[in-house]
Design a protein around this motif. Structure first.
Motif, PDB file in Angstrom:
ATOM      1  N   PRO A  36       0.843  -1.201   0.000  1.00  0.00           N
ATOM      2  CA  PRO A  36       0.000   0.000   0.000  1.00  0.00           C
ATOM      3  C   PRO A  36       0.876   1.249   0.000  1.00  0.00           C
ATOM      4  CG  PRO A  36       0.062  -0.963   2.191  1.00  0.00           C
ATOM      5  CD  PRO A  36       0.851  -1.880   1.308  1.00  0.00           C
ATOM      6  N   VAL A  37       0.584   2.166  -0.918  1.00  0.00           N
ATOM      7  CA  VAL A  37       1.407   3.361  -1.083  1.00  0.00           C
ATOM      8  C   VAL A  37       0.537   4.604  -0.896  1.00  0.00           C
ATOM      9  CG1 VAL A  37       2.850   4.678  -2.686  1.00  0.00           C
ATOM     10  CG2 VAL A  37       2.941   2.171  -2.690  1.00  0.00           C
ATOM     11  N   LEU A  38       1.018   5.558  -0.111  1.00  0.00           N
ATOM     12  CA  LEU A  38       0.324   6.835   0.027  1.00  0.00           C
ATOM     13  C   LEU A  38       0.473   7.621  -1.266  1.00  0.00           C
ATOM     14  CD1 LEU A  38       1.435   7.850   3.631  1.00  0.00           C
ATOM     15  CD2 LEU A  38      -0.895   7.362   2.901  1.00  0.00           C
ATOM     16  N   SER A  39      -0.637   7.960  -1.903  1.00  0.00           N
ATOM     17  CA  SER A  39      -0.562   8.620  -3.206  1.00  0.00           C
ATOM     18  C   SER A  39      -1.315   9.941  -3.255  1.00  0.00           C
ATOM     19  CB  SER A  39      -1.097   7.682  -4.298  1.00  0.00           C
ATOM     20  OG  SER A  39      -2.387   7.210  -3.975  1.00  0.00           O
ATOM     21  N   GLY A  40      -1.795  10.441  -2.112  1.00  0.00           N
ATOM     22  CA  GLY A  40      -2.498  11.714  -2.095  1.00  0.00           C
ATOM     23  C   GLY A  40      -3.514  11.753  -0.976  1.00  0.00           C
ATOM     24  N   VAL A  41      -4.536  12.600  -1.146  1.00  0.00           N
ATOM     25  CA  VAL A  41      -5.600  12.713  -0.153  1.00  0.00           C
ATOM     26  C   VAL A  41      -6.955  12.757  -0.847  1.00  0.00           C
ATOM     27  CG1 VAL A  41      -4.205  13.901   1.589  1.00  0.00           C
ATOM     28  CG2 VAL A  41      -5.447  15.246  -0.122  1.00  0.00           C
ATOM     29  N   GLY A  42      -7.968  12.264  -0.154  1.00  0.00           N
ATOM     30  CA  GLY A  42      -9.347  12.453  -0.570  1.00  0.00           C
ATOM     31  C   GLY A  42      -9.990  13.491   0.334  1.00  0.00           C
ATOM     32  N   VAL A  43     -10.784  14.377  -0.244  1.00  0.00           N
ATOM     33  CA  VAL A  43     -11.387  15.480   0.512  1.00  0.00           C
ATOM     34  C   VAL A  43     -12.849  15.158   0.792  1.00  0.00           C
ATOM     35  CG1 VAL A  43     -11.819  17.957   0.606  1.00  0.00           C
ATOM     36  CG2 VAL A  43      -9.851  17.075  -0.671  1.00  0.00           C
ATOM     37  N   VAL A  44     -13.189  15.086   2.071  1.00  0.00           N
ATOM     38  CA  VAL A  44     -14.551  14.729   2.474  1.00  0.00           C
ATOM     39  C   VAL A  44     -15.142  15.826   3.343  1.00  0.00           C
ATOM     40  CG1 VAL A  44     -13.784  13.458   4.523  1.00  0.00           C
ATOM     41  CG2 VAL A  44     -15.972  12.873   3.457  1.00  0.00           C
ATOM     42  N   PHE A  89     -18.419  13.967  -0.854  1.00  0.00           N
ATOM     43  CA  PHE A  89     -17.022  13.748  -1.217  1.00  0.00           C
ATOM     44  C   PHE A  89     -16.661  14.663  -2.381  1.00  0.00           C
ATOM     45  CE2 PHE A  89     -13.834  11.022  -3.543  1.00  0.00           C
ATOM     46  CZ  PHE A  89     -12.812  11.198  -2.626  1.00  0.00           C
ATOM     47  N   LYS A  90     -15.530  15.366  -2.267  1.00  0.00           N
ATOM     48  CA  LYS A  90     -15.162  16.347  -3.283  1.00  0.00           C
ATOM     49  C   LYS A  90     -14.132  15.854  -4.283  1.00  0.00           C
ATOM     50  CE  LYS A  90     -16.442  20.676  -1.084  1.00  0.00           C
ATOM     51  NZ  LYS A  90     -16.027  22.066  -0.783  1.00  0.00           N
ATOM     52  N   GLY A  91     -13.460  14.755  -3.985  1.00  0.00           N
ATOM     53  CA  GLY A  91     -12.471  14.240  -4.925  1.00  0.00           C
ATOM     54  C   GLY A  91     -11.092  14.133  -4.303  1.00  0.00           C
ATOM     55  N   TYR A  92     -10.081  14.005  -5.186  1.00  0.00           N
ATOM     56  CA  TYR A  92      -8.715  13.727  -4.744  1.00  0.00           C
ATOM     57  C   TYR A  92      -7.747  14.836  -5.146  1.00  0.00           C
ATOM     58  CZ  TYR A  92     -10.645   8.981  -4.584  1.00  0.00           C
ATOM     59  OH  TYR A  92     -11.421   7.884  -4.329  1.00  0.00           O
ATOM     60  N   ILE A  93      -6.729  14.989  -4.325  1.00  0.00           N
ATOM     61  CA  ILE A  93      -5.528  15.747  -4.688  1.00  0.00           C
ATOM     62  C   ILE A  93      -4.395  14.734  -4.631  1.00  0.00           C
ATOM     63  CG2 ILE A  93      -4.012  17.690  -4.159  1.00  0.00           C
ATOM     64  CD1 ILE A  93      -6.339  18.986  -2.683  1.00  0.00           C
ATOM     65  N   ASP A 114       2.261  14.716  -6.960  1.00  0.00           N
ATOM     66  CA  ASP A 114       3.005  15.943  -6.668  1.00  0.00           C
ATOM     67  C   ASP A 114       2.087  17.117  -6.358  1.00  0.00           C
ATOM     68  OD1 ASP A 114       5.409  14.642  -7.003  1.00  0.00           O
ATOM     69  OD2 ASP A 114       5.636  15.218  -9.120  1.00  0.00           O
ATOM     70  N   LYS A 115       0.831  17.055  -6.826  1.00  0.00           N
ATOM     71  CA  LYS A 115      -0.105  18.147  -6.535  1.00  0.00           C
ATOM     72  C   LYS A 115      -0.418  18.235  -5.037  1.00  0.00           C
ATOM     73  CE  LYS A 115      -0.727  19.604 -10.747  1.00  0.00           C
ATOM     74  NZ  LYS A 115      -1.974  19.348 -11.499  1.00  0.00           N
ATOM     75  N   ALA A 116      -0.148  17.153  -4.297  1.00  0.00           N
ATOM     76  CA  ALA A 116      -0.407  17.156  -2.849  1.00  0.00           C
ATOM     77  C   ALA A 116       0.838  17.490  -2.037  1.00  0.00           C
ATOM     78  CB  ALA A 116      -0.949  15.796  -2.419  1.00  0.00           C
ATOM     79  N   GLU A 154      -3.663  25.829  -5.766  1.00  0.00           N
ATOM     80  CA  GLU A 154      -4.374  26.039  -7.029  1.00  0.00           C
ATOM     81  C   GLU A 154      -5.214  24.813  -7.404  1.00  0.00           C
ATOM     82  OE1 GLU A 154      -1.252  27.031  -9.706  1.00  0.00           O
ATOM     83  OE2 GLU A 154      -0.918  29.029  -8.843  1.00  0.00           O
ATOM     84  N   GLU A 155      -4.687  23.616  -7.155  1.00  0.00           N
ATOM     85  CA  GLU A 155      -5.455  22.408  -7.427  1.00  0.00           C
ATOM     86  C   GLU A 155      -6.690  22.341  -6.518  1.00  0.00           C
ATOM     87  OE1 GLU A 155      -6.135  18.711  -9.396  1.00  0.00           O
ATOM     88  OE2 GLU A 155      -4.821  20.434  -9.829  1.00  0.00           O
ATOM     89  N   ALA A 156      -6.533  22.751  -5.277  1.00  0.00           N
ATOM     90  CA  ALA A 156      -7.654  22.726  -4.334  1.00  0.00           C
ATOM     91  C   ALA A 156      -8.713  23.755  -4.705  1.00  0.00           C
ATOM     92  CB  ALA A 156      -7.138  22.975  -2.916  1.00  0.00           C
TER      93      ALA A 156
END
Length: 383
Positions: free
Chosen positions: A211-219, A224-228, A231-233, A319-321
């Motif tokens: 299992p690899v940490l690859s970003g965050v999910g926004v709740v 649910f709003k999606g993922y960042i 590198d964007k995170a 900016e991504e957020a």
């Protein structure tokens, strides 16, 4: 007289309850993790049951038997799905060692995050310190991943994420308590670590998934709003005092790359009220260590390179957020705590409106630069 006392004592011992209702540990099943999916209007639950015979008194399994097995059931509610799982259980199930929960993207999109949290924290055996993750992959596959070197499964990075976070603070681990606080405080959003399964380890017998940490999910409480992701995170780690250790790689003047280690973060966010708008001054202070020197590099080169890269990562994440209408750096909470009257005037549903210009000034300061040696010269010089 002595006989009367003896019989009285014997009679009283019969009234003692003792441990008649206790359950023997070896006659119980222990849930270590739970996976939650949602398909066809039903909850799908995957429970990871672990064997403590491979955990006690050693960091390595003592037998060739599987460390964990995963059971499956489904139901119209989460509780019904869990109770249906009991139908195939051989022994009483104990939840006191429940360590983490993995929630699927489908469950998040169907607004099932809050019901999952609510159901699990209400049960008397569970705790608020349970780690929480979201994944785009199969939750069953996540629960079936074993640690590298087949170490005890309770030492995996999903069971103990703080160990990895202390070495590379990319994504902050979140437990139930922290998620509930973040969704209750202005702007009512929580960042859940995103887990992906990658086959990036290999033994002499097989490829090993991890299992690899690859970003965050926004709740939020409402959905649910999606993922960042990726590198964007990266900017997240430079905007919190919880960061213990991170790395910054930048390009030097001779087109080589230099990697530095960042430690001892201190972030100050100051809201600036400008008539009808709110902007923020952000000051980031850090210590930098240069472990590897490649090519010609000076202290000024390192400072300029680190500052530029950190600033770029903070802005890229912000900016991504903004595209997702996410207050990723919790500016709304900063305004609430430092100028509540301005917050009351400008907030809507706990959040203030943000745009790409909401960061007025961004200052990165390096309080200490060290190389663990007396110079920035290469250890082996070229002829």
């Amino acid at each position: 007289m002595k006989n009367k006392r003896f019989f009285l004592l014997l009679f009283l011992t019969l009234l003692l309850t003792g441990c008649w209702d206790s359950k023997e540990p070896e006659r119980m099943l222990y849930v270590n993790a739970l996976g939650v999916d949602f398909k066809d209007e039903q909850y799908e639950v995957y429970a990871q049951i672990i064997s403590f015979a491979n955990v006690a008194k050693t960091e390595l399994p003592t037998t060739d038997q599987p460390q964990a097995e995963v059971g499956y059931s489904k139901g119209k509610s989460l509780n019904e799905a869990v109770i249906n799982l009991y139908h195939s259980m051989d022994q009483t199930v104990f939840w006191g060692h429940f360590s983490y929960v993995v929630i699927s993207e489908e469950a998040m999109n169907n607004m099932k995050f809050s019901p999952v949290i609510d159901s699990l924290v209400r049960y008397r055996e569970t705790r608020y310190q349970i780690w929480v993750y979201v994944t785009k992959d199969s939750v069953q596959d996540v629960l079936l991943v074993r640690p590298v070197l087949n170490r005890a499964i309770t030492l995996s990075n999903l069971n103990d994420p703080e160990a990895g976070y202390s070495q590379e603070s990319y994504i902050k681990p979140m437990n139930f308590r922290e998620v509930i606080i973040d969704m209750d405080e202005p702007g009512h959003e929580a960042l859940i670590p995103l887990i992906s399964i990658e086959g990036n380890w290999k033994s002499n017998k097989e490829m090993i998934d991890a299992p690899v940490l690859s970003g965050v999910g926004v709740v939020t409480p409402n959905g649910f709003k999606g993922y960042i992701e990726g590198d964007k995170a990266r900017g997240l780690q430079w905007m919190t005092n919880d960061t213990e250790r991170g790395q910054v790689t930048f390009k030097t003047n001779d087109d080589s790359y230099t990697t530095t280690i960042i430690e001892k973060m201190k972030v100050n966010i100051q809201p600036i009220v400008e008539s009808s708008t709110i902007r923020f001054d952000v000051a980031v202070d850090m210590e930098v260590t240069l472990d590897v020197v490649e090519g010609k590099v000076t202290a000024d080169d390192v400072e300029k390179g680190v500052k530029k890269e950190v600033e770029n990562q903070i802005k890229a994440t912000f900016e991504e957020a903004i595209k997702m209408d996410v207050d990723v750096y919790r500016f709304s909470e900063q305004l609430y705590r430092k100028n509540v009257n301005a917050w009351k005037k400008h907030q809507k549903d706990g959040k203030i409106e943000l745009n790409e210009d909401s960061i007025r000034n961004l200052t990165v300061h390096i309080s200490q630069l060290k190389s663990d040696r007396k110079s920035f010269k290469e250890t082996i010089e070229k002829e």
